[in-house]
Design a protein around this motif. Sequence first.
Motif, short mmCIF file in Angstrom:
data_model
loop_
_atom_site.label_atom_id
_atom_site.label_comp_id
_atom_site.label_asym_id
_atom_site.label_seq_id
_atom_site.Cartn_x
_atom_site.Cartn_y
_atom_site.Cartn_z
N ALA A 1 0.82 -1.21 0.00
CA ALA A 1 0.00 0.00 0.00
C ALA A 1 0.85 1.26 0.00
N THR A 2 0.35 2.28 -0.68
CA THR A 2 0.97 3.61 -0.63
C THR A 2 0.09 4.60 0.14
N VAL A 3 -1.14 4.18 0.49
CA VAL A 3 -2.05 4.97 1.30
C VAL A 3 -2.54 4.10 2.45
N VAL B 1 -6.70 9.05 11.03
CA VAL B 1 -5.35 9.49 10.70
C VAL B 1 -5.01 8.88 9.34
N ARG B 2 -4.48 9.72 8.43
CA ARG B 2 -4.22 9.26 7.06
C ARG B 2 -2.75 9.49 6.71
N PHE B 3 -2.15 8.46 6.11
CA PHE B 3 -0.79 8.56 5.59
C PHE B 3 -0.84 8.23 4.10
N LEU C 1 -8.89 -0.30 9.55
CA LEU C 1 -7.71 0.04 8.78
C LEU C 1 -8.10 0.03 7.30
N ARG C 2 -7.69 1.06 6.56
CA ARG C 2 -7.98 1.13 5.13
C ARG C 2 -6.69 1.38 4.36
N THR C 3 -6.54 0.69 3.25
CA THR C 3 -5.33 0.78 2.45
C THR C 3 -5.69 0.64 0.97
N ASP C 4 -4.75 1.03 0.09
CA ASP C 4 -5.00 0.87 -1.35
C ASP C 4 -4.38 -0.41 -1.90
#
Length: 400
Positions: free
Chosen positions: A68-70, A133-135, A160-163
């Motif tokens: 993931a990048t997000v 919180v977002r990275f 948790l959320r990811t791409d």
Amino acid sequence: MTTTGRHDLITTPVTADLVRGALDLERTERGLLPHRLPARARAQCDDGQLAMAESQPSGIRLALRTRATVVELDALPTRRAYAGVPARPHGVYDLLVDGRLTAQGGVPDGGHLLTVDLATGATSFRPGSPGTVRFEGLPAGPKTVEIWLPHNETTELLALRTDAPVEPAPPHGRPVWLHHGSSISHGSDAASPTAVWPARAASLAGVELINLGLAGSALLDPFTARALRDTPADLISVKIGINLVNLDVMRLRAFTPAVHGFLDTVREGHPTTPLLVVSPVLCPMHETTPGPTALDVTAAGGGQVRFQPMGDPAEVAQGKLTLRVIRAELARIVAARAADDPALHHVDGRDLYGESDADELPLPDGLHPDPATHHRIAERFAPLLRDLLPRPRPRPRPES
């Protein structure tokens, strides 16, 4: 199991196999609440300070493997405020990629608010809502991602959320260091969760941390000793002293057998594990003056938090504890036990932060170190870990 969530991101429930550093995970209506003491220990003490401290996730992190990048994390924080004192900054989340601090963030809105009146001990609670919180912009490709939770905010983990899909990070293979101490070990006034001195020392030494630093609650409680006893570890350290003075909870007559009993309990589960007994770092106001410790009302009236000693040095003759008394007795206890326990060691806290350090880096509130001092203590403690912990076994090379 993952599902597609908002913004076309993949939603992954936060499960126990993603969490490191916690001794217990409480299932709530929304998600998971990490604890640093097991439920049985929590049931034996209804002290509000302990409940707040052990639920603040110092040293607890999510560890996952992903492309993931997000990354987004939904969380419900419980923020802490002090009546009459300027608002504290919101808790910081540290994002590590393959062991390197890459980004920091926070939950900007929402959250419960716990307000404490330091003069009276009274508290008030205002419920709030979750936040995110977002990275983004993480490096492409497979990597290990860690999200270190704020060391000073109780944090309920929701989703948790990811791409890209995630899975639990594989076993680290590093030795485990289990540490217990007071608010300094918990991380009071540290800049972020990975800057708390035990977290920094663990990083420098290349070990895995379980941090049972409990602000205001390092009181030789038997249930804490049992938690240490029952937690697997390759090295254990216990930092003893300052909270006993702060709360004025016992005299020398009770202190000595309490230390022996605490160590005996730890040794029931770890008979040969290296065990470090660490005496208090320098705290000028309690070196020769016993507790209790109280808020400096004059400073609080000006919007500052400062503490002051309320005991009388003359009371030491009747058994009241000061830091000098505690250091001398801890050194004596360890020396007496070491003949039958060669894996027991003593560390004088003034070797981590002493008089020359106090001249250069005085304690801002009279009791707790600033971020620079956390770094200094970590740099001095890391060599002890490297000397006493077993070296990690090299992983076999993949076949070509």
